[in-house]
Write an enzyme that holds these catalytic residues in place. Structure first.
Site, PDB file in Angstrom:
ATOM      1  N   ASP A  44       5.994  28.556 -13.733  1.00 19.92           N
ATOM      2  CA  ASP A  44       4.704  27.882 -13.568  1.00 19.92           C
ATOM      3  C   ASP A  44       4.601  26.594 -14.379  1.00 19.92           C
ATOM      4  O   ASP A  44       3.714  25.783 -14.143  1.00 19.92           O
ATOM      5  CB  ASP A  44       3.558  28.821 -13.969  1.00 19.92           C
ATOM      6  N   ASP A  70       9.939  33.381 -15.493  1.00 23.16           N
ATOM      7  CA  ASP A  70       9.365  32.998 -16.769  1.00 23.16           C
ATOM      8  C   ASP A  70       8.421  34.123 -17.205  1.00 23.16           C
ATOM      9  O   ASP A  70       8.022  34.956 -16.398  1.00 23.16           O
ATOM     10  CB  ASP A  70       8.616  31.672 -16.591  1.00 23.16           C
ATOM     11  N   THR A  95       5.352  33.763 -19.717  1.00 25.46           N
ATOM     12  CA  THR A  95       3.964  33.345 -19.829  1.00 25.46           C
ATOM     13  C   THR A  95       3.524  32.611 -18.569  1.00 25.46           C
ATOM     14  O   THR A  95       4.110  31.608 -18.184  1.00 25.46           O
ATOM     15  CB  THR A  95       3.771  32.429 -21.053  1.00 25.46           C
TER      16      THR A  95
END
Length: 849
Positions: free
Chosen positions: A550, A308, A310
């Site tokens: 996350d 990912d 961000t």
């Protein structure tokens, strides 16, 4: 993307509610309307124990233990079941250790929320929020329930839910979703959906289901074990049928069955559990907390990493790249002005926080403020020193005077940088609002271009470069704008293909998706279900996938990947489903974990060679001796010598293994080593056994046999001289002693074939400079000598005391065995007999172990 992620699906009542009373809150909690699982996040102890106790290996051990128990072999049954329980304990202890550490980290990170109770604001843990509570939300708060904003205006970061890094403006009536963060403004939220009804929990319901991928090494071991068990079952049935025909006693039948069950390599199960546990502990100490012990081996097989953007590649914060003065302003003066405006903002956001932290300045007295919003795309302050504005270049352009900086701005944005214009009002007394009080820009003069970038996590660039060196592909999958993701990937050292927009993937068939995914490295505007499809596509193409994320929007993709990796700072749900948690939020921790996994694979591969050589040798010897009618070649006590000949050596060899690139053809390598070793060792062993059997049998037919020897063999066999079967029993134990001595010494020398200290032993592989295996062999030979020459030890293992005839048979056979096996390896007899001698070097990977 789910429409609830950004939409305004519920509207607040006209007047803000006063909140619940304590009694009403307690009533709702008892009715099951509390937010009870927010504080959770890791697997339960019961789940950990269940998955470790009843796995494939332990089930085999428990079944064998039950069978031995039924046959009255209580000690052997205890060993089998005990090994299963030890295996389960080793794995479970590591996973429980990981759970407790993660629970501790979550406890340290857990905050409180502020709710209105009995008409006043009180602080409570997130799990004490109930439906219809009114929560106060301020910058820095995490939203813990779903529901509308009932008053105020806030900016929220939904990157953990959607991957979108831009903050979104929420006004009264707009939904706030659990898992998002407030980064600006303040307001009150009504708790409408809690616990399982929340958006984050619905999104991850599938990911929370229990599942487990077996690693390549586990699948290969299971294949070998099933093959061994099938052969053992066939041998057992054959020998028991012979026993029935020849009238073996029950005791003899039980002993034979116990020996045959010992062919199943229990020690290999134990060794795998130890290797996984030690590797997981080492990786956890280096920042990669292993929640499922096989993940430390699994991560070494990864050939594509999906990350990912961000919160994974980036910290979620902004860094100041430069402040470029415009007009007549000096650099120092401009930095002070920008820094002062950032410090003076009463509704801080990610941008002002970055600027205030990086630039000098003072706090101004603010008379009016227009907070930044995604609709305005600018913010402004009216102060004693004038009117100041910070915003997107295109939003400010119509009111800016002076030369255009559009070309420079385009070049910077093409590099993935965020560019803002800092300006001041031409008229120091100008207003930031129109006659109706709505925000409006006055005439402006530019002061500076402010250039910011997403802050890469420390070590991210170096880690990605190392992945590339190891030929591990990296794909960036984000909910953010594709061009922004591509620019950041370039900044991180990834050379992206043209970015793929998630909208173009909708409606693609699996083959079409496979083609798109294979060619692309950057994906933007990707919804959670699309991330899962991309991971599934890579797996269909034969790739071994690690997914690093996350956010809640990453959870399903993590679960779908062979290795799911979560950031410690991310969502609790994502940490829960992950195989590995990066406790320092550093991708670099995956590199030592990969090295540890390679060490495990190479160590277990070497150990399997020794284990299976022992199993093959014993199986062939049992078949040959039984067919020759020379008794039975092993007793249950003698099988215990495998701890010395295989168990201890493999434990050390696994520990000493090097983290080199694993052999992709482990089964082929096993065959190339094990088949010649088993055949040659069994042939020589049968020769030793047969010669000693006939010698002892012939000796007891002599009329002038010394009384001392007769007494010794009476004590060995438990049969009196002159009784029926005495000579056969004596011949059997004498031959068993020679066979056990020969096979033990041969097993030690096999270690030198695998780790040759000199060219003399290097017929299978190249010499190694690591002399520890050679020292180990010397120690093991001394221990075997003690077993043979110390009566207490030889009696324990069911052997005769050391005798000259044993060594007269064993030592010459050992020399012949060494010459034949060296020739078989050096001239690749097995390869030639199977027509594999023309394979290129990669096809003969066993020779480069």
């Amino acid at each position: 993307m789910d429409s609830t992620a950004t939409g305004s699906l519920a509207h607040a009542p006209a007047a803000p509610p006063a909140g619940l009373s304590t009694a009403e809150a307690e009533q709702r909690r008892r009715a099951g309307e509390g937010n009870t699982t927010v504080a959770g996040g890791t697997r339960t102890y019961a789940r950990i124990l269940r998955t470790n106790v009843f796995n494939f290996y332990n089930t085999i051990l428990f079944v064998i233990g039950a069978a031995l128990l039924a046959l009255g072999r209580y000690n052997d049954a205890l060993v089998s079941v005990g090994l299963g329980l030890i295996n389960a304990a080793l794995s479970a202890v590591q996973e429980i250790r990981a759970k407790r550490k993660l629970d501790h980290l979550q406890l340290l990170n857990q905050g409180v929320v502020h709710v209105l109770r009995d008409g006043r604001e009180v602080a409570v843990p997130p799990e004490q929020v109930v439906r219809d509570d009114v929560l106060r939300v301020r910058p820095g708060d995490q939203v813990v329930v779903d529901g509308p904003l009932v008053e105020g205006r806030v900016e929220v970061d939904e990157s953990l839910l959607t991957g979108e890094s831009e903050a979104l403006l929420k006004q009264a009536g707009d939904d706030l979703l659990s898992g998002s963060f407030v980064v600006g403004g303040d307001g009150s939220q009504l708790a409408r959906e809690v616990w399982a009804a929340s958006y984050a929990n619905r999104l991850t319901a599938e990911a929370r289901r229990e599942s487990s991928d077996r690693t390549p090494l586990q699948r290969r071991i299971e294949f070998v074990i099933r093959l061994v068990m099938a052969l053992v079952a066939l041998m057992t049935a054959t020998i028991l049928l012979q026993a029935a025909l020849e009238g073996f006693t029950l005791v003899r039948t039980v002993q034979t069955t116990a020996v045959l069950s010992g062919l199943v390599p229990y020690g290999l199960f134990f060794l795998v559990a130890v290797a996984y546990t030690v590797g997981a502990a080492k990786s956890s100490d280096r920042g990669a907390l292993v929640q499922r012990v096989n993940a430390v081996e699994s991560v070494s097989n990864v050939d594509v990493v999906c990350v990912d953007k961000t919160g994974t590649l980036t910290t979620g914060r902004l860094s100041v790249v430069e402040v470029d003065p415009l007009g007549q302003h000096g650099a120092a003066e401009v930095e002070r002005l920008v820094g002062s405006m950032a410090r003076s903002a009463q509704a801080p956001n990610l941008t002002t926080t970055a600027l205030a932290g990086a630039l000098p300045g003072t706090t101004w007295t603010v008379h009016d403020e227009v907070p930044f919003s995604s609709s305005l795309r600018w913010s402004g302050l009216r102060t004693d020193d004038g009117v100041w504005v910070l915003g997107a270049p295109d939003a400010l352009a119509p009111r800016l005077r002076g030369p255009s900086s559009a070309d420079h701005v385009r070049r910077l944005t093409a590099e993935g940088l965020r560019v803002l214009v800092h300006a001041r009002a031409v008229d120091p007394a100008a207003s930031l609002r129109d006659g109706n009080g709505r925000p409006a820009l006055p005439a402006l003069e530019p002061v500076a271009l402010v250039v910011l970038a997403d802050e890469l996590r420390p070590g991210a660039t170096e880690t990605l470069a190392e992945f590339a060196r190891q030929r591990v592909s990296v794909k960036v999958i984000s909910g953010d704008d594709p061009d922004t993701v591509a620019a950041l990937a370039t900044h991180a050292g990834i050379f992206p293909t043209p970015p793929v927009n998630g909208a173009t993937l909708d409606g693609l068939s699996d083959p079409e998706l496979d083609s798109a995914v294979a060619d692309a490295t950057v994906f933007g505007r990707i919804a959670p279900e699309q991330k899962e499809r991309i991971v599934a596509s890579l797996r269909r193409q034969g790739r071994y996938v690690a997914m690093v994320g996350d956010g809640v929007n990453d959870a399903r993709a993590l679960k779908r990947a062979q290795v799911g990796v979560a950031m410690r700072s991310g969502s609790a749900v994502t940490r829960d489903v992950a195989d590995i948690v990066l406790t320092d939020d550093s991708l670099a921790a995956l590199l030592p974990a990969r090295q540890e996994g390679r060490r495990i694979i190479n160590g277990i591969a070497t150990s399997m060679q020794l284990f299976l050589a022992r199993v093959g040798t014993q199986g062939l010897v049992i078949l040959a001796v039984t067919m020759l009618g020379l008794g039975f070649p092993y007793s249950p006590s003698q099988v215990g010598l495998t701890l010395l000949t295989v168990g201890v050596p493999t434990l050390f060899l696994t520990t000493w293994a090097r983290p080199t690139t694993p052999d992709p053809n482990i089964l082929g390598s096993l065959a190339r080593f094990v088949i010649p070793a088993a055949v040659v060792t069994a042939a020589a062993g049968v020769g030793v056994y047969a010669s000693l059997y006939e010698r002892v049998l012939h000796g007891f037919s002599s009329a002038n046999l010394p009384a001392g020897i007769i007494a010794e063999f009476e004590s060995y066999t438990g049969v009196s001289y002159g009784d029926s079967g005495f000579a056969e029993a004596s011949a059997t134990i004498g031959a068993q002693t020679g066979l056990s001595t020969f096979v033990s010494l041969a097993s030690f020398i096999l270690i030198l074939f695998l780790r040759p200290p000199t060219r003399f032993f290097a017929s299978y592989t190249r010499p190694t400079r690591d002399l520890r295996p050679t020292v180990l062999v010397a120690v093991l030979v001394l221990v075997l000598g003690a077993v043979l020459f110390v009566p207490v030890l030889s009696d324990y293992f069911g052997l005769t005391h050391a005798a000259e005839p044993v060594f007269q048979a064993v030592l010459p056979a050992l020399v012949i065995w060494f010459v034949l096996l060296s020739a078989a390896y050096r001239f690749r007899v097995l390869d030639r007999s199977l027509g594999l001698d023309e394979l290129p070097p990669a096809g003969r990977s066993a020779r480069s172990l």
